[in-house]
Write a protein that holds these residues in place. Sequence first.
Motif, PDB file in Angstrom:
ATOM      1  N   ALA A  94       0.852  -1.193   0.000  1.00  0.00           N
ATOM      2  CA  ALA A  94       0.000   0.000   0.000  1.00  0.00           C
ATOM      3  C   ALA A  94       0.885   1.239   0.000  1.00  0.00           C
ATOM      4  O   ALA A  94       1.788   1.363   0.821  1.00  0.00           O
ATOM      5  CB  ALA A  94      -0.899  -0.016   1.220  1.00  0.00           C
ATOM      6  N   LYS A  95       0.598   2.116  -0.967  1.00  0.00           N
ATOM      7  CA  LYS A  95       1.334   3.392  -1.007  1.00  0.00           C
ATOM      8  C   LYS A  95       0.311   4.479  -0.791  1.00  0.00           C
ATOM      9  O   LYS A  95      -0.665   4.569  -1.565  1.00  0.00           O
ATOM     10  CB  LYS A  95       1.953   3.607  -2.389  1.00  0.00           C
ATOM     11  CG  LYS A  95       3.015   2.621  -2.777  1.00  0.00           C
ATOM     12  CD  LYS A  95       3.486   2.977  -4.185  1.00  0.00           C
ATOM     13  CE  LYS A  95       4.327   1.898  -4.779  1.00  0.00           C
ATOM     14  NZ  LYS A  95       4.538   2.082  -6.214  1.00  0.00           N
ATOM     15  N   ASP A  96       0.525   5.304   0.209  1.00  0.00           N
ATOM     16  CA  ASP A  96      -0.435   6.368   0.466  1.00  0.00           C
ATOM     17  C   ASP A  96      -0.439   7.385  -0.670  1.00  0.00           C
ATOM     18  O   ASP A  96       0.529   7.486  -1.415  1.00  0.00           O
ATOM     19  CB  ASP A  96      -0.106   7.055   1.805  1.00  0.00           C
ATOM     20  CG  ASP A  96      -0.491   6.142   2.967  1.00  0.00           C
ATOM     21  OD1 ASP A  96      -1.404   5.304   2.779  1.00  0.00           O
ATOM     22  OD2 ASP A  96       0.137   6.250   4.031  1.00  0.00           O
ATOM     23  N   TYR A 102       8.360   3.497  -2.756  1.00  0.00           N
ATOM     24  CA  TYR A 102       8.601   2.907  -4.071  1.00  0.00           C
ATOM     25  C   TYR A 102       9.125   1.481  -3.876  1.00  0.00           C
ATOM     26  O   TYR A 102       9.397   1.050  -2.741  1.00  0.00           O
ATOM     27  CB  TYR A 102       9.636   3.736  -4.874  1.00  0.00           C
ATOM     28  CG  TYR A 102      11.030   3.623  -4.305  1.00  0.00           C
ATOM     29  CD1 TYR A 102      11.421   4.348  -3.171  1.00  0.00           C
ATOM     30  CD2 TYR A 102      11.956   2.746  -4.866  1.00  0.00           C
ATOM     31  CE1 TYR A 102      12.698   4.212  -2.629  1.00  0.00           C
ATOM     32  CE2 TYR A 102      13.240   2.606  -4.332  1.00  0.00           C
ATOM     33  CZ  TYR A 102      13.592   3.341  -3.211  1.00  0.00           C
ATOM     34  OH  TYR A 102      14.846   3.189  -2.670  1.00  0.00           O
ATOM     35  N   VAL A 103       9.260   0.777  -4.980  1.00  0.00           N
ATOM     36  CA  VAL A 103       9.846  -0.572  -4.941  1.00  0.00           C
ATOM     37  C   VAL A 103      10.946  -0.606  -6.002  1.00  0.00           C
ATOM     38  O   VAL A 103      10.710  -0.275  -7.167  1.00  0.00           O
ATOM     39  CB  VAL A 103       8.766  -1.655  -5.207  1.00  0.00           C
ATOM     40  CG1 VAL A 103       9.389  -3.014  -5.417  1.00  0.00           C
ATOM     41  CG2 VAL A 103       7.774  -1.700  -4.043  1.00  0.00           C
ATOM     42  N   SER A 104      12.159  -0.975  -5.567  1.00  0.00           N
ATOM     43  CA  SER A 104      13.299  -0.996  -6.501  1.00  0.00           C
ATOM     44  C   SER A 104      13.229  -2.221  -7.423  1.00  0.00           C
ATOM     45  O   SER A 104      12.525  -3.195  -7.119  1.00  0.00           O
ATOM     46  CB  SER A 104      14.600  -1.027  -5.691  1.00  0.00           C
ATOM     47  OG  SER A 104      14.503  -2.039  -4.711  1.00  0.00           O
ATOM     48  N   GLN A 107      14.039  -9.221  -8.272  1.00  0.00           N
ATOM     49  CA  GLN A 107      13.427 -10.505  -8.626  1.00  0.00           C
ATOM     50  C   GLN A 107      13.016 -11.174  -7.318  1.00  0.00           C
ATOM     51  O   GLN A 107      13.822 -11.257  -6.386  1.00  0.00           O
ATOM     52  CB  GLN A 107      14.440 -11.386  -9.364  1.00  0.00           C
ATOM     53  CG  GLN A 107      14.875 -10.824 -10.708  1.00  0.00           C
ATOM     54  CD  GLN A 107      16.078 -11.572 -11.264  1.00  0.00           C
ATOM     55  OE1 GLN A 107      17.092 -11.726 -10.590  1.00  0.00           O
ATOM     56  NE2 GLN A 107      15.968 -12.026 -12.508  1.00  0.00           N
ATOM     57  N   ASP A 108      11.792 -11.643  -7.244  1.00  0.00           N
ATOM     58  CA  ASP A 108      11.270 -12.165  -5.971  1.00  0.00           C
ATOM     59  C   ASP A 108      12.023 -13.396  -5.476  1.00  0.00           C
ATOM     60  O   ASP A 108      12.302 -13.533  -4.285  1.00  0.00           O
ATOM     61  CB  ASP A 108       9.790 -12.545  -6.119  1.00  0.00           C
ATOM     62  CG  ASP A 108       8.925 -11.347  -6.442  1.00  0.00           C
ATOM     63  OD1 ASP A 108       9.268 -10.222  -6.017  1.00  0.00           O
ATOM     64  OD2 ASP A 108       7.890 -11.537  -7.116  1.00  0.00           O
ATOM     65  N   LEU A 109      12.327 -14.305  -6.376  1.00  0.00           N
ATOM     66  CA  LEU A 109      12.833 -15.609  -5.936  1.00  0.00           C
ATOM     67  C   LEU A 109      14.237 -15.544  -5.334  1.00  0.00           C
ATOM     68  O   LEU A 109      14.693 -16.511  -4.736  1.00  0.00           O
ATOM     69  CB  LEU A 109      12.837 -16.607  -7.109  1.00  0.00           C
ATOM     70  CG  LEU A 109      11.479 -17.247  -7.421  1.00  0.00           C
ATOM     71  CD1 LEU A 109      11.589 -18.143  -8.656  1.00  0.00           C
ATOM     72  CD2 LEU A 109      10.951 -18.051  -6.237  1.00  0.00           C
ATOM     73  N   ALA A 122       0.246 -13.521  -7.774  1.00  0.00           N
ATOM     74  CA  ALA A 122      -0.973 -12.863  -8.239  1.00  0.00           C
ATOM     75  C   ALA A 122      -1.066 -11.546  -7.477  1.00  0.00           C
ATOM     76  O   ALA A 122      -1.050 -11.554  -6.243  1.00  0.00           O
ATOM     77  CB  ALA A 122      -2.187 -13.739  -7.933  1.00  0.00           C
ATOM     78  N   TRP A 123      -1.094 -10.446  -8.193  1.00  0.00           N
ATOM     79  CA  TRP A 123      -1.131  -9.111  -7.557  1.00  0.00           C
ATOM     80  C   TRP A 123      -2.508  -8.532  -7.855  1.00  0.00           C
ATOM     81  O   TRP A 123      -2.828  -8.190  -8.991  1.00  0.00           O
ATOM     82  CB  TRP A 123      -0.023  -8.250  -8.151  1.00  0.00           C
ATOM     83  CG  TRP A 123       0.342  -6.978  -7.435  1.00  0.00           C
ATOM     84  CD1 TRP A 123       1.404  -6.796  -6.606  1.00  0.00           C
ATOM     85  CD2 TRP A 123      -0.310  -5.693  -7.522  1.00  0.00           C
ATOM     86  NE1 TRP A 123       1.442  -5.485  -6.168  1.00  0.00           N
ATOM     87  CE2 TRP A 123       0.408  -4.794  -6.713  1.00  0.00           C
ATOM     88  CE3 TRP A 123      -1.439  -5.224  -8.196  1.00  0.00           C
ATOM     89  CZ2 TRP A 123       0.043  -3.455  -6.555  1.00  0.00           C
ATOM     90  CZ3 TRP A 123      -1.809  -3.899  -8.040  1.00  0.00           C
ATOM     91  CH2 TRP A 123      -1.061  -3.026  -7.225  1.00  0.00           C
ATOM     92  N   LEU A 124      -3.311  -8.439  -6.804  1.00  0.00           N
ATOM     93  CA  LEU A 124      -4.707  -7.998  -6.960  1.00  0.00           C
ATOM     94  C   LEU A 124      -4.824  -6.518  -6.613  1.00  0.00           C
ATOM     95  O   LEU A 124      -4.438  -6.101  -5.513  1.00  0.00           O
ATOM     96  CB  LEU A 124      -5.599  -8.832  -6.023  1.00  0.00           C
ATOM     97  CG  LEU A 124      -7.048  -8.364  -5.895  1.00  0.00           C
ATOM     98  CD1 LEU A 124      -7.821  -8.577  -7.203  1.00  0.00           C
ATOM     99  CD2 LEU A 124      -7.746  -9.090  -4.741  1.00  0.00           C
ATOM    100  N   ALA A 194       9.409  -3.469 -10.570  1.00  0.00           N
ATOM    101  CA  ALA A 194       9.643  -2.335  -9.662  1.00  0.00           C
ATOM    102  C   ALA A 194       8.376  -1.496  -9.663  1.00  0.00           C
ATOM    103  O   ALA A 194       7.416  -1.816 -10.380  1.00  0.00           O
ATOM    104  CB  ALA A 194      10.803  -1.494 -10.200  1.00  0.00           C
ATOM    105  N   SER A 195       8.341  -0.447  -8.855  1.00  0.00           N
ATOM    106  CA  SER A 195       7.246   0.523  -8.986  1.00  0.00           C
ATOM    107  C   SER A 195       7.686   1.864  -8.429  1.00  0.00           C
ATOM    108  O   SER A 195       8.513   1.938  -7.515  1.00  0.00           O
ATOM    109  CB  SER A 195       5.968   0.021  -8.303  1.00  0.00           C
ATOM    110  OG  SER A 195       6.119  -0.011  -6.904  1.00  0.00           O
ATOM    111  N   ASN A 196       7.113   2.927  -9.004  1.00  0.00           N
ATOM    112  CA  ASN A 196       7.480   4.302  -8.657  1.00  0.00           C
ATOM    113  C   ASN A 196       6.589   4.826  -7.530  1.00  0.00           C
ATOM    114  O   ASN A 196       5.559   4.212  -7.214  1.00  0.00           O
ATOM    115  CB  ASN A 196       7.306   5.192  -9.898  1.00  0.00           C
ATOM    116  CG  ASN A 196       8.385   4.894 -10.930  1.00  0.00           C
ATOM    117  OD1 ASN A 196       9.521   4.575 -10.566  1.00  0.00           O
ATOM    118  ND2 ASN A 196       8.030   4.971 -12.197  1.00  0.00           N
TER     119      ASN A 196
END
Length: 272
Positions: A94-96, A102-104, A107-109, A122-124, A194-196
């Motif tokens: 959750a980003k207000d 942010y997310v750099s 790779q998850d694994l 799964a990203w809902l 990633a996400s800004n």
Amino acid sequence: MQDAAHGLRENYERDGYAFPIRVMSTEQAANYRSQLEAVEAQCIGDEEKSKAIRTLANLVLPFVDEITKNDSITKPVSELIGEDLLVFGVSLFAKDARSTSYVSWHQDLHYWGLDNDEEVTAWLALSPATVESGCMRFVPGSHHTILEHSDTFHEDNLLTRGQEIAVEVDEKHAVDAVLQPGEMSLHHGRLLHASNPNSSNDRRIGLAIRYITTKQKQAVGGGTITMLARGRDAYGNFKLGTAPQEVMGDSEMALWRRATGAKEQILYRETT
Ligand SMILES: O=C(O)CCC(=O)C(=O)O
């Protein structure tokens, strides 16, 4: 003519992701968002319970457990990795509104200590995930090799170790995973993503559910508690948790503490 499952698998295998996939109505997503925000409001000031909303909420919140077992979500996942699915983890990202979180690129694994790549996230979306609100970004076809990561522990980074890959990502090839509430994306555990920050006036809320096959093993660490989401577990490689009956009841929180302890041993290994 291709069947839907074949089309999904083909796109996923080529790109390492698939989206958008509608899995519930806008109204149902809004209902889940209200339930989530009500619990968040009740837990203000309680650090442990607030953390339980962010990680492994499926062990303590019945409505999150229900989401993870929703056939509209697990069926497409089963078309990619098979019928028998465990929930390995759940993270609330959750980003207000107008926040710097942010997310750099990662790779998850890389840190999960699993013995193979039979895993799908799964990203809902529970609110609009747009370019402005900081939707996830994917690098198509980047899911074939594991890259070196370094830890930053940056305070605005939503990842546990602030981990990021140690090489530059050519962002011009990145794809914006724009989702409306009630839609999901699926991504491979080795996909670069990633996400800004969120520059919109609404929160950006996504529930990331990590599905693995029952055949998986915890190659590093142990004691991982999973939940059966679909099919049956013929292997018994992981402890199975019981579904929460009550919102953050005593037995739910006790299970969550055990599960979180085991998970943190794995996620924070080799850090001080
Ligand atoms: O929600 C985000 O912005 C990032 C989510 C993520 O990194 C993940 O689901 O693996």
